[in-house]
Structure formats: C-alpha cells, structure tokens
Enzyme design. Structure first.
Site, PDB file in Angstrom:
ATOM      1  N   SER A  23      82.266  59.902  46.219  1.00  0.00           N
ATOM      2  CA  SER A  23      81.459  59.046  47.081  1.00  0.00           C
ATOM      3  C   SER A  23      80.757  58.001  46.240  1.00  0.00           C
ATOM      4  CB  SER A  23      80.411  59.887  47.824  1.00  0.00           C
ATOM      5  OG  SER A  23      79.412  59.074  48.398  1.00  0.00           O
ATOM      6  N   LYS A  24      80.636  56.788  46.769  1.00  0.00           N
ATOM      7  CA  LYS A  24      79.991  55.693  46.039  1.00  0.00           C
ATOM      8  C   LYS A  24      78.532  56.023  45.723  1.00  0.00           C
ATOM      9  CE  LYS A  24      80.204  50.683  45.786  1.00  0.00           C
ATOM     10  NZ  LYS A  24      81.030  50.718  44.575  1.00  0.00           N
ATOM     11  N   ARG A  25      77.927  56.892  46.540  1.00  0.00           N
ATOM     12  CA  ARG A  25      76.541  57.280  46.289  1.00  0.00           C
ATOM     13  C   ARG A  25      76.395  58.064  44.986  1.00  0.00           C
ATOM     14  NH1 ARG A  25      75.409  60.475  51.654  1.00  0.00           N
ATOM     15  NH2 ARG A  25      77.594  60.933  51.254  1.00  0.00           N
ATOM     16  N   ASP A  84      85.296  48.652  39.982  1.00  0.00           N
ATOM     17  CA  ASP A  84      84.126  49.135  39.238  1.00  0.00           C
ATOM     18  C   ASP A  84      84.532  49.529  37.818  1.00  0.00           C
ATOM     19  OD1 ASP A  84      82.437  48.828  41.421  1.00  0.00           O
ATOM     20  OD2 ASP A  84      82.681  50.897  42.091  1.00  0.00           O
TER      21      ASP A  84
END
Length: 491
Positions: A259-261, A269
């Site tokens: 997850s990007k979180r 990225d």
C-alpha cells in the site's frame, strides 16, 4: 500455435510494482518461448481514466526493459498502435463488442436488465441482512422479447447481463493454483455491457484475448473468481480458452498487500529514487518465483532462459526493500560511474547542493564524486547524504573521537608533510594516491592507524568512509591543501 501473452493495464494512474511483475512474467515467458508479448490498454471504465497514464505506463515499462512486440507505443510524444490485431485500445473496439454481444443475445446466453441502481441496492441490502452473498436476483432474466423491446423503445436505461446456469461445476486448471472448481451458484449474472454502451472487463477481455490469439492470460490472484464467468463466455462462443495463470499477491513484510501508505509502490517511485532497472527487474522476478539453482543475481537474458510458471509460488511473495537494496547496491557498484552520476544529477539539484547549470559545468567532477561514493549507495539518490565531505575548504568533525584523532601529538607534522607533497605536484592523480601513504610513512615514521586515520579525519572529518584515493582525486589538490592548512593552524 505460437505463444502470445499480453499485459493489459487500465490507464487509471501509475504502474504499480505488482503490475510491473505481471508484465515482467509475461515478457519473460514470451521471450523464453519465442513468442510475442503484447501491450493492450483496457480503458472501458472511462470514469477512472487518468490523463497521461498511458504515457506513464509505457515509459515505466520501457525503462524497466520490458518492451512489447505489438500493441500501444509512444512515438514522438504521440500514442500509436502497431500490430495485426488492433485496435489495442478497448475504447476503440466498441463495434467489435457490439457484434459479439448480439451473438450472445441471439443464443440466449445474455439478457437485457432494466433494474435501477435503487432497486439493486435494495436487493443487495436485503441479501446482506439475510446473511447471503449479494448477487443479482435475475429479476429481468425471463422478460419477454416484446417487453424488452418496448422498454428499449421507451428509452429506458439498461445493461446486458450474462446468463449463468444453475448448479453447474465450472472447472479449469491453473499452472500455479492447480485444478480449480467453482459452482455456478457462486457466480453472479455479471454485467457484460454497461448502460453507457461500454463493455465490462469480464466481457471485453474474452473477446480481445480470443481475437488477438492470446495463449496465456497472466494476472493477479484477485481475479481468480472472475475466471468462471469468463470460462462460461468461452464455452458459449465456442472459443478455445487461454491458459489462465493467477499470480500470488506481492506483499509487504507484514504479509499485507503493498500500500502507498506504507511506502513506495509505483514503478516511477523506484526509478526516481535511483533504483537501477536491471536491479528492480532482477529482484522483482524473485518475488514469488525462484530459479532452479536459487541464484539471486540474474541478468534479463538469464531470467528469460530460466523463467517458467511451474516455479511460481502458490503463496504471496514478500517485497523486502532490504533485499532489493542489497541487489541494487550490487548493480550500482558494477555500473560505470558516469551512468550513476547522470542518474544522480536530479537528486543533487533537488537537494540544493548544486544548481542545474553547475551540474552541467562540473559534471566531470560529479563523476569523480560518484566513483568515490557509489559502493556505499543502496539507491542513487542516497548520494546527497554522503556528498557533504566534498564541499567547503574547512572540515567539520563527525564525532568527538574524529577530532581527538587529529589532535594527537604527531599529526601536525604528518599533515605538514602531506601539504609539502601536495605542493610539489600539479594535481592529485591515481599514481599520487597509490604512493602518498608510503611516502608519508618514510618521512614521518607514522604507520598503520596512526597514519591512515589522522589523514582521513583531517581531509573528511570522518573516521570511516569511501576509498581515500578516490576522495582525494575528487577533492583535488587546491581544496585538499586548503583543508589541511586550515586545520594545521588550529593544532
């Protein structure tokens, strides 16, 4: 029949690292079997379309060295399509889908549904309250042709749904998951054509894969429950179904979906941080797959030769950034310093260490600095945290211990001898750095740690660091002398 695999992302944003792995496995298998790898864009959900996403997808794939044989390309800043089976963008294939949905309607394998969103929500809510899995209740399934036509003529909004048979076992074999059987009682009468006239994924993918001659359909295991619907469609049309291969999910260290979180998940990225494409591809191939000899460092050619789906794990692969860093560090060390310097420049500018103009004027110097530092880098943008030792004519000590080392009684004479040797040359080169410590040892009698450590601390302010010869070459004669003279005045 020749092997044909496709990667078919939706243009809804960045290329997720899990998507990159799917594309990689497609590519490796196709190339390893003298087949074709196709890039198709599945943009039937127009509400989620993101401007520039196609360009980003192709750019990320190209950067990673996963280059397709046919499909959608970017040339001179424009989207173009190449191949005999186009269009390769689903929104340009609507006439094709209309032809095939009519076949299903005529055969009684699909039907019009006029249920409103409000009614569907009400049905699902009632099913949940009764502890049932929310599914369409087939309210419109047995509507007469006359009523259907009257509603269409009246302008009522509709979708077209799949006719799912009652209590039928739907079975297929997956090379990763093995034989799978799902009863049709668990399969919804899936929407095939939405109210806007666009096909759903479930319908379009069957038509496209058939017409494009796809032999292996590779995707994430989250799509496993979609396969029964698609197998029914293959059967209804009389098409040969491709080999469906469902890959285990890419997980983080907590065994949860990336997850990007929790960190980087977009291919861009990793590119922006300075991971080398060959390192990311090498590592990503191992997330859920292993070669026969469990070798960890493999080139793209070696991956192509080794890869097969029979060694893909049934369980989720752990994406371990520490392991990625280890592999990336290996590739950075093996790379030419100029290449790494070129990758490092945007990070150097972003960090405010140099202006863009300065990086152009002093690029040769950046190459020297990179050559000194690259063995310490997990990823290229880390260079900015190590470059401080190359700026300024004075030294700031990293620790009290480093300062204490240069304050030893013999150090002043050692540094003065070093300055004298520097004064006698035009500039620092590799030959000078090879000989200087032997010369200083003979001149001053200092040896071992009493020789090397004071010089390192005096020049860099640090007790440990990159190769001293490379540091001295990057600093150059003038800056090194200035640092030593300034320090000698304080001793």
């Amino acid at each position: 029949m020749s092997v044909r695999l496709r990667f078919a992302p939706s243009p809804t944003g960045y290329l997720h690292i899990g998507g990159l792995r799917t594309a990689l496995y497609d590519f490796l298998y196709a190339k390893g079997h003298d087949g074709k790898y196709i890039l198709r864009i599945e943009d039937t959900d127009q509400t989620r379309y993101v401007e520039g996403a196609v360009e980003n997808l192709i750019s990320s794939l190209t950067w990673a060295g996963i280059v397709h044989d046919e499909g959608v390309f970017i040339e001179n800043g424009k989207i173009v399509q190449k191949g005999e089976f186009g269009p390769y963008i689903q929104s340009e294939r609507l006439d094709i889908y209309k032809k095939y949905i009519q076949i299903l309607l005529d055969k009684g394998y699909a039907y019009y549904c006029f249920c409103t969103k409000e009614r569907l929500d009400e049905v699902r809510e009632k099913q949940r309250a009764e502890g049932k899995t929310p599914m369409y209740d087939r309210h419109c399934r047995n509507m007469s042709k006359e009523e259907v036509q009257n509603r269409i003529d009246a302008g009522q909004e509709y979708v077209i749904r799949l006719v799912v048979p009652d209590n039928k076992d739907i079975t297929w074999t997956d090379p990763v998951k093995g034989q799978i059987t799902i009863n049709s009682s668990e399969v919804d009468d899936q929407v095939l054509i939405k109210s806007d006239g666009f096909p759903t994924y479930h319908f379009a993918v069957v038509i496209d894969d058939h017409l494009m001659g796809i032999t292996h359909a590779v995707r994430g295991e989250e799509w496993l429950t979609s396969t029964p619907k698609q197998k029914l469609l293959y059967d209804y049309f009389g098409f040969e179904m491709p080999q469906f291969i469902h890959l285990p999910t890419v997980l983080n260290k907590d065994r949860k979906k990336l997850s990007k979180r929790q960190g980087d998940v977009a291919t861009s990225d990793f590119k922006d941080k300075g991971y080398l494409p060959e390192a990311l591809v090498n590592y990503l191939a191992l997330v859920g797959w292993s070669p026969k000899d469990n070798k960890e460092l493999l080139s793209m050619d070696e991956l192509i030769a080794e890869f097969d789906f029979d060694r893909v794990s049934k369980t989720g692969g752990i994406f371990d950034v520490d392991k990625l860093n280890f592999i990336n560090n290996h590739y950075i060390k093996e790379s030419d310093a100029k290449r790494i310097a070129e990758i490092a420049v945007p990070s150097i500018v972003k960090a405010g260490l140099m202006t863009e103009e300065q990086t152009k004027d002093r690029f040769d110097w950046i190459v020297l600095v990179t050559d000194a530092l690259k063995e310490r880098l997990n990823y290229v943008s880390e260079i900015v945290s190590h470059m401080n030792i190359f700026f300024g004519d004075t030294v700031t000590f990293e620790t009290d211990e480093a300062e204490a080392i240069v304050k030893q009684e013999h150090v002043k004479g050692l540094l003065e001898a070093f300055i004298a040797e520097l004064d006698a040359i035009d500039d620092i080169d590799e030959e000078f750095t090879k000989n200087i410590f032997n010369i200083l040892k003979k001149k001053t009698g200092a040896k071992g740690k009493n020789l090397f450590m004071p010089v390192r601390c005096a020049v860099t302010g640090q007790q440990h660091g990159p190769d001293m010869g490379k540091i001295l070459i990057a600093l150059g004669k003038e800056k090194t002398i200035n640092r030593l003279k300034e320090l000698v005045t304080r001793l």
